[in-house]
Design a protein around this motif. Sequence first.
Motif, short mmCIF file in Angstrom:
data_model
loop_
_atom_site.label_atom_id
_atom_site.label_comp_id
_atom_site.label_asym_id
_atom_site.label_seq_id
_atom_site.Cartn_x
_atom_site.Cartn_y
_atom_site.Cartn_z
N ALA A 151 51.19 -5.06 57.63
CA ALA A 151 52.94 -5.49 58.00
C ALA A 151 53.10 -5.95 56.80
CB ALA A 151 52.65 -5.91 59.26
N THR A 152 52.82 -7.49 56.72
CA THR A 152 53.20 -8.24 55.84
C THR A 152 53.13 -8.07 54.15
OG1 THR A 152 51.63 -10.07 56.29
CG2 THR A 152 53.45 -10.44 57.70
N GLY A 153 51.46 -7.69 53.93
CA GLY A 153 50.75 -7.03 53.17
C GLY A 153 50.27 -8.54 52.41
N GLU A 154 50.39 -9.60 53.12
CA GLU A 154 49.19 -11.25 53.89
C GLU A 154 48.33 -11.01 53.48
OE1 GLU A 154 50.88 -12.02 51.03
OE2 GLU A 154 53.27 -11.90 50.95
N THR A 155 47.49 -12.83 53.31
CA THR A 155 46.25 -12.63 54.13
C THR A 155 46.43 -13.15 55.88
OG1 THR A 155 45.81 -13.32 52.02
CG2 THR A 155 44.32 -14.82 53.27
N THR A 156 46.31 -12.75 56.49
CA THR A 156 45.88 -13.15 57.71
C THR A 156 44.21 -13.75 58.37
OG1 THR A 156 48.42 -11.14 57.54
CG2 THR A 156 47.09 -12.39 59.57
N TYR A 157 44.76 -14.36 59.09
CA TYR A 157 43.58 -15.32 60.43
C TYR A 157 44.24 -15.75 61.11
CZ TYR A 157 46.37 -19.42 58.65
OH TYR A 157 46.90 -20.40 58.55
N ALA A 158 42.98 -16.04 61.45
CA ALA A 158 43.04 -17.04 63.10
C ALA A 158 41.99 -17.82 63.21
CB ALA A 158 42.32 -15.64 64.34
N ALA A 159 42.53 -18.23 63.90
CA ALA A 159 41.60 -20.61 64.18
C ALA A 159 41.70 -20.58 65.08
CB ALA A 159 42.33 -21.22 63.07
N ARG A 160 40.61 -20.88 66.06
CA ARG A 160 40.37 -21.76 66.90
C ARG A 160 40.19 -22.68 67.13
NH1 ARG A 160 36.83 -19.15 70.84
NH2 ARG A 160 36.80 -20.88 72.03
N TRP A 161 40.39 -23.20 69.17
CA TRP A 161 39.65 -24.18 69.12
C TRP A 161 37.79 -24.16 69.14
CZ3 TRP A 161 41.16 -29.54 67.95
CH2 TRP A 161 42.34 -29.44 68.33
N MET A 162 37.39 -24.75 68.54
CA MET A 162 35.87 -25.33 69.33
C MET A 162 34.88 -26.59 69.01
SD MET A 162 35.09 -21.29 67.01
CE MET A 162 32.61 -21.79 67.24
N ASN A 163 34.33 -27.06 69.52
CA ASN A 163 33.81 -27.72 69.48
C ASN A 163 34.68 -29.23 69.72
OD1 ASN A 163 31.46 -26.81 71.48
ND2 ASN A 163 30.87 -26.20 69.07
N GLY A 201 45.54 -9.16 52.31
CA GLY A 201 46.83 -8.10 52.08
C GLY A 201 46.37 -7.12 51.09
N HIS A 202 47.27 -6.56 50.80
CA HIS A 202 46.92 -5.70 49.76
C HIS A 202 48.22 -5.83 48.55
CE1 HIS A 202 51.43 -4.47 50.54
NE2 HIS A 202 51.28 -4.22 51.52
N SER A 224 49.64 -16.27 54.96
CA SER A 224 49.19 -17.30 53.89
C SER A 224 49.85 -16.55 53.13
CB SER A 224 47.78 -17.70 53.84
OG SER A 224 47.37 -18.88 54.68
N ALA A 225 50.47 -17.06 52.23
CA ALA A 225 50.98 -16.59 50.98
C ALA A 225 51.65 -18.00 49.72
CB ALA A 225 52.46 -15.75 51.39
N PRO A 226 51.33 -17.25 48.20
CA PRO A 226 52.18 -17.92 47.30
C PRO A 226 53.37 -18.02 47.80
CG PRO A 226 50.65 -16.44 46.66
CD PRO A 226 50.97 -15.53 47.64
#
Length: 268
Positions: free
Chosen positions: A117-129, A140-141, A240-242
């Motif tokens: 949808a955005t054409g941008e780098t997309t990521y997931a983060a989470r709590w771990m330890n 993205g494209h 994330s994007a420039p």
Amino acid sequence: TFALLLSDYMSRQVLSAVFPFLKADWALTDTQLGALTSVVAAAGVGGLRSGQRLGHAGFQRRLLRLPGGRPQLGLLARNDEGNYILGLKVGSLAEGFRRQLSGGRQISTMIRQIARATGETTYAARWMNGEVVSVEIVRGHHPIQALEVPPGFSDDAHSRSSGKVLLAYATEDQRHAYFQTHKLRKRTPNTVTSAAELTRQFETIRELGYGVEREEFAPGLCCVSMPLDGGLSPYAIGVSAPTERFNENFDSYIKSLKEIVESVGQKI
């Protein structure tokens, strides 16, 4: 030569990503972690000569499967020349770590939809330890993409939009524990390192329902992230994007994030 150097780089990237877990599980010091990186680098390209120092003896026993002793981790083995090389257990470690980081089908579906949808780098983060860990990323494209944070990356959560969001929605005890054990490093001139200013940012994030960082993590890079399930989930989803493209398309990024996070998030 290039292939060997690439292999060396990838080995150290994987190893660096699991540092928080290795340190806790193996009771290693920061010095021993540094030595482990050197060992993997040398073992990955040509091997480590038996005369080279591996560090503390207890550390060696953890790395090697020593003859006549109880089974060890087997991260190193010896080749025909008697040099230490990466053992078969390294592959198991990397695969196990990849599976541990996986956010599951719903998370993967969500970030892929947002990336489309955005054409941008997309990521997931989470709590771990007690760490804010990057767990999945989709490019993205656009021909020019933002700097990618590899899965397993956990540094400087205070400078990452996903880290700001997860810290904002964390309990007071979680935030206190994080700030007690992590240095607020100034990665760029824009990085906020004041606890008071970060607290104000967290309040704003909870009011808006999303968090933004503008060139705090890296020059020329901006990010926006949103909590999953209103902050009740340990996940945050980000784009994330420039900088120039981020400023031009910020409203559309927020719209896509809200729509997809709310629709897919209800199924998790």
